[in-house]
Design an enzyme around this catalytic site. Structure first.
Site, PDB file in Angstrom:
ATOM      1  N   HIS A  46       9.520 141.992  66.683  1.00 53.15           N
ATOM      2  CA  HIS A  46      10.175 141.836  65.378  1.00 53.15           C
ATOM      3  C   HIS A  46      11.657 142.228  65.478  1.00 53.15           C
ATOM      4  O   HIS A  46      12.540 141.496  65.020  1.00 53.15           O
ATOM      5  CB  HIS A  46       9.501 142.740  64.337  1.00 53.15           C
ATOM      6  CG  HIS A  46       8.189 142.250  63.829  1.00 53.15           C
ATOM      7  ND1 HIS A  46       7.983 140.963  63.364  1.00 53.15           N
ATOM      8  CD2 HIS A  46       6.999 142.895  63.690  1.00 53.15           C
ATOM      9  CE1 HIS A  46       6.733 140.832  62.957  1.00 53.15           C
ATOM     10  NE2 HIS A  46       6.110 141.990  63.145  1.00 53.15           N
ATOM     11  N   HIS A  97       4.636 144.672  69.716  1.00 53.45           N
ATOM     12  CA  HIS A  97       4.604 143.913  68.460  1.00 53.45           C
ATOM     13  C   HIS A  97       5.842 144.229  67.617  1.00 53.45           C
ATOM     14  O   HIS A  97       6.549 143.326  67.159  1.00 53.45           O
ATOM     15  CB  HIS A  97       3.323 144.281  67.697  1.00 53.45           C
ATOM     16  CG  HIS A  97       3.193 143.656  66.350  1.00 53.45           C
ATOM     17  ND1 HIS A  97       2.229 142.714  66.061  1.00 53.45           N
ATOM     18  CD2 HIS A  97       3.892 143.830  65.188  1.00 53.45           C
ATOM     19  CE1 HIS A  97       2.345 142.332  64.792  1.00 53.45           C
ATOM     20  NE2 HIS A  97       3.350 143.003  64.245  1.00 53.45           N
ATOM     21  N   GLU A  98       6.111 145.528  67.452  1.00 51.90           N
ATOM     22  CA  GLU A  98       7.258 145.927  66.644  1.00 51.90           C
ATOM     23  C   GLU A  98       8.577 145.595  67.344  1.00 51.90           C
ATOM     24  O   GLU A  98       9.563 145.228  66.703  1.00 51.90           O
ATOM     25  CB  GLU A  98       7.189 147.428  66.326  1.00 51.90           C
ATOM     26  CG  GLU A  98       5.906 147.875  65.624  1.00 51.90           C
ATOM     27  CD  GLU A  98       5.668 147.162  64.312  1.00 51.90           C
ATOM     28  OE1 GLU A  98       6.616 146.562  63.760  1.00 51.90           O
ATOM     29  OE2 GLU A  98       4.529 147.187  63.833  1.00 51.90           O
TER      30      GLU A  98
END
Length: 266
Positions: A62, A58-59
């Site tokens: 980004h 998820h990170e």
């Protein structure tokens, strides 16, 4: 689109992430084969490790999207190595999400990579950077539920099916919560570039408390029921049965007595 420029070492996958993947693989194998004497322990370790993997991805999503949008500083910060220890708020992105899974079986959104937004031009790019994280949870949920919606459960051990169902539930809750247009969450980050400067200035002081506000509101019975109605609708659309979700949740909490009906399904 801006050409991404980083040092080769900035993109090298960290040994920490490789170790987490190894734990996921070994405990997934133990869950599949029934090797562990207590299946619940294997399910707990498998789901927890896989959940941390999804948080890292998820990170990373980004950061990777920010890199290709113009913020080359994410490489030097270690965000492209998938190392959870490099996150600016490891407590918010790793520790608390895991604690919330253990306590309540809900996917807590994280928020840890610091993007230098001044390096990025174009509102669409800003929106995409914010959307990239929860879209990773959506993809992870699709992968976990593939055996269900592809009707390919023949030969899949019950314990592994339960674990996949519960892991998918976490991804769905995380995606839904992350996409809420609440300051401090990714959903607000998607729409923020399109808001007026005046509105953004008014909302900015509330951003640090957005996540706390969401979870406080979720304690309200009517809101909690409505939220899980949405979650249930998504899980049904993915053909994940309630029985598998329930037993996955029950087996994950191996320290509690698992319902006999789940043992019969194994």
């Amino acid at each position: 689109m801006t050409t991404a420029t980083t040092r080769p070492g900035d993109r090298q996958v960290s040994s920490v992430f490789v170790g987490i993947l190894a734990v996921t693989a070994v405990t997934g194998w133990a869950t599949w084969t029934g090797y562990a004497e207590q299946p619940g322990i294997a399910v707990f370790l498998f789901v927890t490790a896989a959940w941390i993997v999804s948080l890292c991805l998820h990170e990373y999503a980004h950061a990777r999207t920010a890199l290709h949008s113009g913020d080359i500083s994410v490489g030097a910060k270690g965000y492209l190595t998938l190392n959870p220890l490099k996150y600016t708020h490891a407590l918010l992105s790793i520790v608390l999400p895991v604690v919330f899974v253990i306590m309540g079986g809900i996917g807590l959104p994280g928020g840890a990579v610091f993007i230098e937004r001044n390096r990025i031009r174009g509102r669409w790019r800003h929106s995409l950077i914010s959307a990239a994280g929860p879209l990773t949870n959506v993809l992870f949920a699709a992968v976990c539920t593939a055996p269900f919606w592809l009707d390919a459960l023949d030969g899949v051990p019950a314990d592994f099916r339960f674990a996949l169902a519960f892991l998918a539930l976490l991804q769905v809750t995380a995606a839904i919560l992350n996409f809420l247009p609440v300051p401090g969450l990714d959903g607000y980050g998607v729409i923020e570039p399109w808001l007026s400067y005046k509105v953004k200035r008014q909302v900015e002081p509330f951003a640090p408390f957005g996540l706390l506000f969401v979870f406080a509101v979720l304690w309200l019975p009517a809101v909690n029921e409505a939220f899980f109605d949405v979650v249930d609708a998504v899980m049904r659309a993915l053909d994940v049965d309630m029985f598998s979700q329930y037993c996955g949740d029950a087996q994950y909490r191996f320290w509690q007595e698992s319902p006999a009906i789940c043992s019969l399904g194994s």
